[in-house]
Design a protein around this motif. Structure first.
Motif, PDB file in Angstrom:
ATOM      1  N   LEU A  83       6.616  12.807  -7.710  1.00 57.30           N
ATOM      2  CA  LEU A  83       6.746  12.618  -6.261  1.00 57.30           C
ATOM      3  C   LEU A  83       8.171  12.865  -5.783  1.00 57.30           C
ATOM      4  O   LEU A  83       8.401  13.492  -4.749  1.00 57.30           O
ATOM      5  N   CYS A  96       6.197  11.512   0.422  1.00 54.09           N
ATOM      6  CA  CYS A  96       6.297  11.501  -1.051  1.00 54.09           C
ATOM      7  C   CYS A  96       7.271  10.411  -1.514  1.00 54.09           C
ATOM      8  O   CYS A  96       7.034   9.735  -2.509  1.00 54.09           O
ATOM      9  N   MET A 131       5.574   7.064  -1.093  1.00 58.82           N
ATOM     10  CA  MET A 131       4.534   6.849  -2.113  1.00 58.82           C
ATOM     11  C   MET A 131       5.151   6.651  -3.495  1.00 58.82           C
ATOM     12  O   MET A 131       4.591   5.941  -4.332  1.00 58.82           O
ATOM     13  N   SER A 184       4.632   3.707  -6.851  1.00 59.71           N
ATOM     14  CA  SER A 184       4.597   3.922  -8.302  1.00 59.71           C
ATOM     15  C   SER A 184       5.756   3.203  -8.988  1.00 59.71           C
ATOM     16  O   SER A 184       5.611   2.674 -10.091  1.00 59.71           O
ATOM     17  N   ALA A 244      -2.126  12.109  -9.745  1.00 60.20           N
ATOM     18  CA  ALA A 244      -2.506  10.837  -9.135  1.00 60.20           C
ATOM     19  C   ALA A 244      -3.930  10.461  -9.504  1.00 60.20           C
ATOM     20  O   ALA A 244      -4.235   9.291  -9.764  1.00 60.20           O
ATOM     21  N   GLN A 287      -3.592   2.029  -4.453  1.00 60.21           N
ATOM     22  CA  GLN A 287      -2.454   2.847  -4.051  1.00 60.21           C
ATOM     23  C   GLN A 287      -2.438   4.195  -4.775  1.00 60.21           C
ATOM     24  O   GLN A 287      -2.057   5.202  -4.190  1.00 60.21           O
ATOM     25  N   SER A 288      -2.886   4.225  -6.034  1.00 63.64           N
ATOM     26  CA  SER A 288      -2.927   5.565  -6.656  1.00 63.64           C
ATOM     27  C   SER A 288      -4.052   6.399  -6.066  1.00 63.64           C
ATOM     28  O   SER A 288      -3.931   7.618  -5.956  1.00 63.64           O
ATOM     29  N   GLN A 334      -2.576   7.887  -3.027  1.00 60.37           N
ATOM     30  CA  GLN A 334      -1.706   9.035  -3.342  1.00 60.37           C
ATOM     31  C   GLN A 334      -2.549  10.304  -3.516  1.00 60.37           C
ATOM     32  O   GLN A 334      -2.211  11.368  -2.990  1.00 60.37           O
ATOM     33  N   THR A 357       0.311   6.820   4.536  1.00 64.63           N
ATOM     34  CA  THR A 357       0.395   8.257   4.258  1.00 64.63           C
ATOM     35  C   THR A 357      -0.099   9.111   5.422  1.00 64.63           C
ATOM     36  O   THR A 357       0.231  10.291   5.514  1.00 64.63           O
TER      37      THR A 357
END
Lengths: 160, 826
Positions: A21, A38, A41, A45, A106, A138-139, A142, B621
């Motif tokens: 990312l 990015c 996000m 991670s 991801a 959350q993944s 992504q 996002t």
């Protein structure tokens, strides 16, 4: 019990995702939304790496709580290059390739969380299950962003 | 004259007293009428040849007014006593701003670039050049090379026609309005919570509310007449409590029961803490939440992590103040919440605005008198940009990711559904610019807006718009900074010179009639757009012209059919019905011919998966939620409580850039001052740019009122005189109105820095609403010259009121005296 292996693997993939990312963000500095989202996000991670390291101790693991993903000097070179190439149309193709790559990374990480959650449930490890339930969405987000942004970006890159 | 009026008031200096004379009233009462009037040159009502019905155009409030005409020139205005919005009142910009119509600077002939210079030409040459280049690009590169950037200041009929041309005719997805800078987040926040745009409030909620909470909304300056309504409640019996969230000491803050002044960029943290208290203390309507919402459990879990002590650290607001505000919100019986640019143009814009929705929803405060949310608009016709699809969305709140909606639209337009681009969300202006930068967009048609001053990071914007390979068309009434960069400039008619309708934030639709002829060869925007469509040869499926109307009323009739059955239903309105009385609130149908004051009564929303405008987006996002996910989340169409996590702003202060810079507006100006800068009273009240700093910060640096400072960020420099104001420490404020049209040239001079605040702002936007962020840039200041006693050119009546030094008060003198008739008949 191979729970520690699952944690270790996930720690590795989340750590790698931070790198993916961050470097993707740097490469697309002129695409401002990609640049910022990015980075935001990557924060997820990075948090996952820290939490996995913390819980890893309960399973006899000694994992680094700090993600290795800050590319330092390389980052500023990438950003500069991205800025200089901003007026050309080839970065569009590069962006599509990067989004595709991110999606796969991801999605893979998301599957690793799936494995961990299932195993934690099987082993009745409540704390580990809680962690997986917190982080897994959350993944998925992504991966969904990569997919959604690919949808937005591809027509202009390919069909123009 | 004063025939039929109870009292005749003396004339009031409406520059010195922007909100005019108080007419107090109590809860549930009727707001008294006060008819405001200004006629130029000492004229009286007896001198006026005719009055022509319209509404206000220099802000978003939508106040009904009549235009005074003498010898076929506009000579003044008068508020409409019968109008539900203003009960006769007008603000300073309305009283004086119309004078810009008569400015000698108006564009009167088309211009075309020849050998690098703009020269006058005729309409045929100009329009052939525009249509010719567009057609050539369509043939060579397809519709993805074509883009449109419009406004929040045209009329509904023009937006609908523009959307039809772009979506149904050309087939491009690259359509946006400058509403992206002002109300994109209002729309996005409503789409997140209610799955559909459309405001769940009415201005009469002010009459009933016992608590009014204003989030980043300096209503006193942005909607002066609505604030007048609040002031009249505050002056009457049992006044409402006011909660104000703003880093500046605005007139709203000075009237507030509790004023929270958070660090810029921390709004989500602050509202989450308020929700933490409201939910944690059980000040919620459990029955309402269970019956009419989804997502409560997640919200409860999320906000549990935001106690006031954490927010106090992050926002730098005392925890006890947060608790006090939450207590007031939590005990309100009739809560009106309003939101504007302090949230919309800041970091995590949509997440913060959605969190405000959450407060009203968990408290069950919707669809009843006094219980509403106004996700405010910034421009007079911004609501129509969104409704009619000129912001890129499909018209009448159709869902671009619902195939049935696209097919329905294709039926109405009589085009192939494949012609209407719906493969992905519309391309917002910041992304359009990126495509221009890369070279894939080669044609940009700008109507009634000035991106060369209003968009962030102006050096970048200018370099993109000035590219040789980009064909830039600008349709405007003055030679703006943007028009100076154009290949073709089309002179347009403006308000008072053309007919059309527009709609305000409480869904009130007004008809604005043509009062006088436009100057020279200037033409109505609608006529120019229709001409463009015909020259392009745009056709429907049967080979008939795509645009089937030739005037505003025809376009309105077309729009009515398009809106039928959708939330913003205009099918029960006609031009005739809009004449003579008050504006009418949509939905207005055969069933509800007088319109509808309150929507979302008894928890009935427009959120059903088959009907809704949007499935929502990820709050961090911005990724769109897929249809299947939405159906699983909200199968029966309830309100959606969306939790939002706080993220730190993307640009934080540093040693090199220790301040946070926010940009904003002042009461006396609108946008880039193209009109208000040409109205003498308004221009004199706020003649030039200034920068605000707190007294503490100024003292630390030995700076004083009136000192000339250079403000800089990594992106540019601006010079402005210092006003020591009530802004919170660590923050600088610059008004964004000032550009270059009344200086030499269209850009900053090589030496000395610029005047436009957007030289300094960063290119970053909210991933959900795509609204650029104007309120979190890291900046530094240096003194260029001492003030020697002369104060900054900033008004004293507003958020820029001085807290130090002896600054003479802002007044307008004899030229700014307007009549106020309290108790005028309605």
């Amino acid at each position: 019990m191979k729970l520690h292996l699952a944690i270790e693997e996930l720690h590795r993939s989340e750590d790698h995702l931070v790198t993916v990312l961050r470097s993707m963000s740097d490469r697309h500095e002129a695409d401002h939304e990609v640049f910022h989202v990015c980075r935001d996000m990557a924060g997820w991670s990075r948090q996952h790496v820290a939490e996995l390291a913390r819980i890893g101790r309960d399973f006899g693991l000694d994992l680094d709580p700090h993600a290795s993903g800050d590319p330092g000097l390389l980052a500023s070179i990438r950003q500069r290059t991205s800025d200089l190439l901003g007026r050309r149309s080839t970065p569009g193709l590069l962006l599509l390739a990067d989004l595709r790559h991110l999606y796969r990374e991801a999605a893979g990480t998301s599957l690793d969380w799936e494995i961990l959650a299932q195993s934690a449930q099987g082993a009745r490890e409540q704390e580990l299950l809680d962690l997986a339930e917190r982080c897994h969405p959350q993944s998925l987000r992504q991966a969904r962003w990569a997919n959604a942004h690919l949808k937005v970006a591809s027509p202009q890159v390919i069909a123009s | 004259m004063g025939r039929g009026y109870a009292t005749v008031m003396p004339r009031t200096d409406r520059i010195a007293e922007p909100w005019g004379t108080r007419t107090p009233y109590g809860p549930g009462g009727t707001w008294p009428t006060r008819v405001d009037q200004y006629l130029a040159d000492g004229l009286t009502e007896d001198d006026v040849d005719r009055w022509v019905q319209s509404a206000t155009i220099l802000h978003s409030n939508g106040d009904g007014l009549d235009i005074a005409v003498k010898d076929d020139r506009i000579v003044g205005v008068r508020g409409r006593a019968v109008d539900r919005v203003n009960h006769g009142r007008l603000g300073p910009k309305d009283l004086f701003g119309w004078q810009a119509n008569n400015s000698p600077d108006r564009l009167t002939r088309p211009l075309i670039r020849r050998r690098g210079k703009l020269v006058e030409t005729d309409w045929d040459t100009a329009m052939d050049a525009v249509a010719g280049r567009c057609r050539q690009l369509l043939d060579e590169r397809g519709p993805s090379a074509i883009s449109f950037y419009t406004s929040g200041q045209l009329f509904l009929e023009e937006y609908y026609t523009l959307g039809l041309i772009a979506h149904g005719g050309i087939g491009t997805n690259h359509v946006d309005g400058n509403t992206r800078l002002c109300t994109a987040t209002a729309a996005a926040a409503l789409k997140e919570t209610f799955a559909c745009d459309g405001q769940p409030g009415s201005y009469t909620d002010v009459d009933h509310a016992d608590v009014i909470a204003l989030y980043g909304h300096n209503m006193a300056e942005t909607q002066t007449v609505l604030w007048t309504r609040v002031l009249d409640r505050l002056a009457g019996p049992n006044p409402p409590k006011i909660i104000c969230v703003d880093p500046r000491e605005t007139p709203v803050a000075r009237a507030a029961t509790v004023h929270l002044a958070p660090r810029p960029g921390t709004n989500v943290m602050l509202v989450n803490a308020l929700l933490h208290e409201i939910i944690g203390n059980g000040w919620i309507d459990r029955e309402y939440v269970a019956a009419h919402t989804v997502g409560f459990a997640e919200l409860e879990e999320q906000v549990a992590a935001y106690p006031p002590e954490v927010a106090a650290e992050v926002c730098d607001v005392p925890a006890e103040q947060i608790r006090e505000a939450a207590r007031i919100l939590g005990h309100a019986e009739r809560l009106l919440s309003t939101v504007l640019q302090g949230f919309y143009q800041s970091h995590q814009a949509s997440a913060a605005a959605v969190s405000v929705n959450n407060v009203n929803v968990v408290r069950g405060m919707l669809g009843k008198p006094g219980c509403g949310i106004l996700q405010m608009n910034g421009q007079p016709t911004a609501q129509n940009t969104r409704e009619a699809g000129a912001d890129g969305d499909l018209p009448a709140f159709r869902n671009w990711s619902n195939d049935a909606h696209v097919q329905d639209l294709a039926r109405i337009w009589n085009v192939d559904p494949m012609q209407i681009p719906h493969h992905s969300p519309p391309t917002h202006v910041m992304q359009q610019l990126r495509y221009m930068e890369e070279g894939s967009i080669r044609f940009l048609y700008v109507t009634a807006t000035n991106p060369a001053v209003s968009l962030p990071e102006l050096r970048r914007i200018r370099s993109i718009l000035a590219q040789e390979r980009l064909f830039l068309v600008v349709q405007d009434i003055f030679l703006s900074e943007t028009a100076q960069l154009a290949d073709v400039v089309l002179p347009a008619a403006t308000w008072g010179e053309k007919t059309g309708t527009f709609t305000n934030v409480d869904r009130t639709v007004h008809l604005s009639e043509k009062a006088v002829e436009p100057p020279g060869e200037a033409r109505a925007d609608l006529d120019i757009l229709i001409d463009f469509a015909h020259r392009l040869g745009l056709r429907d499926e049967d080979g008939a012209p795509l645009v089937k109307w030739s005037d505003a009323e025809g376009a309105f009739e077309g729009w009515k059919e398009c809106s039928r059955g959708r939330p913003c239903d205009y099918s029960g309105m006609t031009y005739d019905k809009l004449r003579g009385g008050s504006g009418i609130q949509w939905p207005c149908t055969d069933e509800h011919p007088e319109g509808t004051e309150r929507i979302y009564v008894d928890g009935q929303f427009w959120a059903q998966p088959e009907y809704c405008e949007s499935y929502g987006r990820d709050m961090v996002t911005g990724a769109p939620v897929e249809e299947t996910e939405y159906k699983a989340l909200n199968p029966t169409g309830k309100a959606v409580l969306k939790a939002a996590e706080y993220l730190p702003p993307h640009e934080l202060p540093s040693r090199e850039y220790p301040f946070q810079l926010i940009t904003g507006r002042t009461l006396y100006h609108f946008h880039t001052r193209t009109k208000t800068g040409r109205a003498p009273q308004l221009q004199a009240a706020a003649p030039d740019v200034w920068v605000e700093m707190s007294a503490g910060d100024a003292a630390d640096r030995g700076l004083a009122e009136g000192d000339l400072l250079e403000v800089s960020t990594p992106r540019g420099r601006v010079r402005a005189r210092l006003r020591v104001s009530g802004i919170r420490p660590g923050v600088l404020f610059l008004p964004f109105h000032y550009g270059y049209w009344d200086t030499e040239g269209s850009r900053p001079r090589r030496k000395g820095g610029g005047r436009a605040a957007n030289e300094l702002t960063l290119t970053d936007w909210d991933p959900v609403s795509k609204q650029p962020i104007f309120k979190t840039a890291a900046a530094r200041v240096e003194r260029v010259a001492r003030g020697r006693g002369a104060p900054a050119p900033a008004p004293t009546t507003t958020g820029s009121a001085p807290v130090a030094g002896s600054v003479p008060p802002t007044t307008g003198g004899d030229d700014a005296r307007a009549e106020e008739r309290v108790g005028g008949r309605s």
